[in-house]
Design an enzyme around this catalytic site. Sequence first.
Site, PDB file in Angstrom:
ATOM      1  N   GLU A   1     -48.491   5.134   6.569  1.00  0.00           N
ATOM      2  CA  GLU A   1     -47.337   5.777   6.267  1.00  0.00           C
ATOM      3  C   GLU A   1     -47.234   5.820   4.559  1.00  0.00           C
ATOM      4  O   GLU A   1     -47.615   4.946   3.911  1.00  0.00           O
ATOM      5  CB  GLU A   1     -45.827   4.989   6.623  1.00  0.00           C
ATOM      6  CG  GLU A   1     -44.718   5.577   6.420  1.00  0.00           C
ATOM      7  CD  GLU A   1     -43.614   4.939   6.982  1.00  0.00           C
ATOM      8  OE1 GLU A   1     -43.888   4.414   8.089  1.00  0.00           O
ATOM      9  OE2 GLU A   1     -42.574   4.773   6.339  1.00  0.00           O
TER      10      GLU A   1
ATOM     11  N   GLU B   1     -43.776  -2.061  10.208  1.00  0.00           N
ATOM     12  CA  GLU B   1     -43.165  -2.934   9.202  1.00  0.00           C
ATOM     13  C   GLU B   1     -42.497  -4.133   9.947  1.00  0.00           C
ATOM     14  O   GLU B   1     -41.063  -4.337   9.584  1.00  0.00           O
ATOM     15  CB  GLU B   1     -42.239  -2.114   8.413  1.00  0.00           C
ATOM     16  CG  GLU B   1     -42.896  -0.946   7.458  1.00  0.00           C
ATOM     17  CD  GLU B   1     -41.911  -0.302   6.738  1.00  0.00           C
ATOM     18  OE1 GLU B   1     -40.940  -0.361   6.774  1.00  0.00           O
ATOM     19  OE2 GLU B   1     -42.515   0.952   6.223  1.00  0.00           O
TER      20      GLU B   1
END
Length: 797
Positions: A491, A414
């Site tokens: 994820e 991220e």
Amino acid sequence: MFNKFVSFLVLFVTALSGIAQPREAIDFNGGWSFTLADDLQYRRAEFSAANWKKITLPHDWSIGFDFGEEHPAGNAGGSLPGGVGWYRKTFSLAEKDKGNQYTLHFGGVYRYAEVWINGKYLGKHINGYLSFEHDLTPHLHYGNEENVIAVRVDNSLQPNSRWYTGSGIYRDVRLEKRSPIHLLRAETFITTPEVSADKSTLRVQTVLNQTMPGKSGKLHLKLQDKNKKLIAEQTLAFSDSQFDQELSLGRVALWSPESPTLYDLSISLLDNSDHVRDELTYQVGFRHFHFDEEKGFSLNGESYKLLGVCLHHDLGALGAVFNKSAAKRQLLIMKDMGVNAIRTAHNPPAEEFLDLCDELGFLVQNEAYDMWAKRKNKFDYHIDFKEHYIDDLVRFVKRDRNHPSVFMWSIGNEIREQFDDTGIAFTKNMSEVVKKLDPTRPVTAALTETNYDKNFIAQAQALDVLGFNYKYFDYDKLPTEFKGVPLIASETTSALQTRGVYDPLQDTVQLWPASSKDKFVTNGNTDFTVSAYDNVAAYWGTSHERAWLEVKKRDFLGGIFVWTGFDYLGEPVPYPYPARSSYYGIVDLAGLPKDVYYMYQSEWTDTEVLHLLPHWNWKEGDLVDVWCYFNNANEVELFLNGRSLGRQSKTDDQLHAAWKVPFEAGELKAVKIKDGKGVQEVVKKTAGKPVDVIVDIAHDRYAVDGTTDLYFLTVSLVDEHGTVVPDNDMELSFIPQENIAVIGTDNGYQADLNSLRSPKRNTYKGLGVGIIKKENISNVGKILIKTDTFEKEVTIK
């Protein structure tokens, strides 16, 4: 943009702990002194640390403190302190040891580690998750004069992480003795250019630290199976410091999570008289895998879904301290659930963790960074990124590229540079570095931006596989938006649960907090719990069932990595302090499975699963939601005190059977029905008052070396019939009687502020866990487990 698929034929290896003479790895964990203070005089060889605390490494000073709101790391950092600490150790070397080289290897130090030997400064290490080493040889004393190691560790700049990091020398330390002329482990790389059903090729590349005397030498290669059967052997001469040779092999067994077959490879450096000057020994695993943009992932020629979880590096009550038996326990609990892949979130793990993954059979997505130059916390790695990220990446890949478990490199999670054009250069640069060091594995990153024209990491066109976190509603657009690139769900989920808590069900998944506008949930529970029914998630996530169903039905997604396998210290979404550990885990911080564990086990394994929830202690007239996870059958029939309440099945959109049942005390029974017949049953009974404890001792399965092994005691509070009491918790005291040290205790409750090192712990929903160690592994141990009203002595054999 990209080829239609990325395919890899690979061999993976891992160094064994035993190394033949003259190379010797010396355990350096014992005999250290520690102080939580800061004074530069501590670096001096003549300084006396006689009054410091005596410790054995690995060591995490933060975990020994009480949780507190005042600590600057905040509850996101586990509500525990950082600070500055010093370590010192004295050791002696005999005169006969002169002429050898000595290297001091640190498995991991958090954070900013500075090292001195005999008052001489060796350097500063920045990254808190990577191993590093220093050559001590020029500064050593021999004979009667002692040597002094001093290490300063600075974790005072807070907050520097989104989770609990721990503080100190939290992984193993070893002193390595080797010949002045030796093989360089970091430059040794072993691959298989060819793997097939009938033959394989083994390629060995290695480098000497200097040219052999006489400008020539020999390298002896020997490959054996675990029964010492010789597979291949070859001795080759070489005349410089570089070595690159292939061995042709016949049929070999392939490595996989279901069958993690390993072979032993020895690389021996010989002089012209055939004396062994050095030797490296590795475990070798042969396999090949393939990513396809349409068909997903395949392993050894067969379609294979990655059934993965994300794991942080802490080990619950141990904090950041790495212990191999505790890590083995975590991995085997995951293995039993059906997990075949691990994502190291979001930093390099301990080297020994990867050894376990090699041996137990897990595919590992090995992740380097949680941030690049753009910060996520004020004092995190972004401060040092631009200066150190290339060197750290090089050491990361060289350290781990010889593990069979590692099958992907992730350069970031991220990363905020995906939203601006600085992400292009960083991605290209890092991908190029990784592929130069290891062209056999794909490079990936975990992304959140699902529009190609806004995702600058993807626009770099340098990643072999793209991972996407969450974004379930965008899954079907990904193959079109990111053409020609294999995809994984890197994820997922972020569902929230407290083990043993059952709030009335809502019609839809509740989002706690509801949006990015809210830091914390505003309508949560006053005791800082979350229902264990799978119906609460953070706003960016969803339930476990939905997340798995979304991946399960899409072949183009190579697999899933659930957030997370275990609860971990820090990041206690959705609550502020006194919550101090996460709610995301499928298993709680104490290692006790939450109910949803059995949903995964029913979907990911062939184990016969029939799991009934909740407990059966309620008020008369309560309307209770009853769920049942099951597999290998058509339906489940529910009985209350002998009366059938009907049969229920799973559906395409629901992976459990469900009933609403008015409570009445007694017995609730579920029977699994297959082809019209009952084949398995499970019972929940109404429990009375607690009168005893049942203690389950787990050790043998988690044993590793006999010296650092831990014993995990799961204590169940039970009534006179042996039924676990879920609503009348009591304080347990773990009192050593003989040959026992209490390492920690836990109960899985995320807002329990009692120190995890305390020998006292309340049960939670009837359960508690004590972690103990024998002081002398050869002798029997005894421990007393005591409550206010009864006690039980337990013998540890």
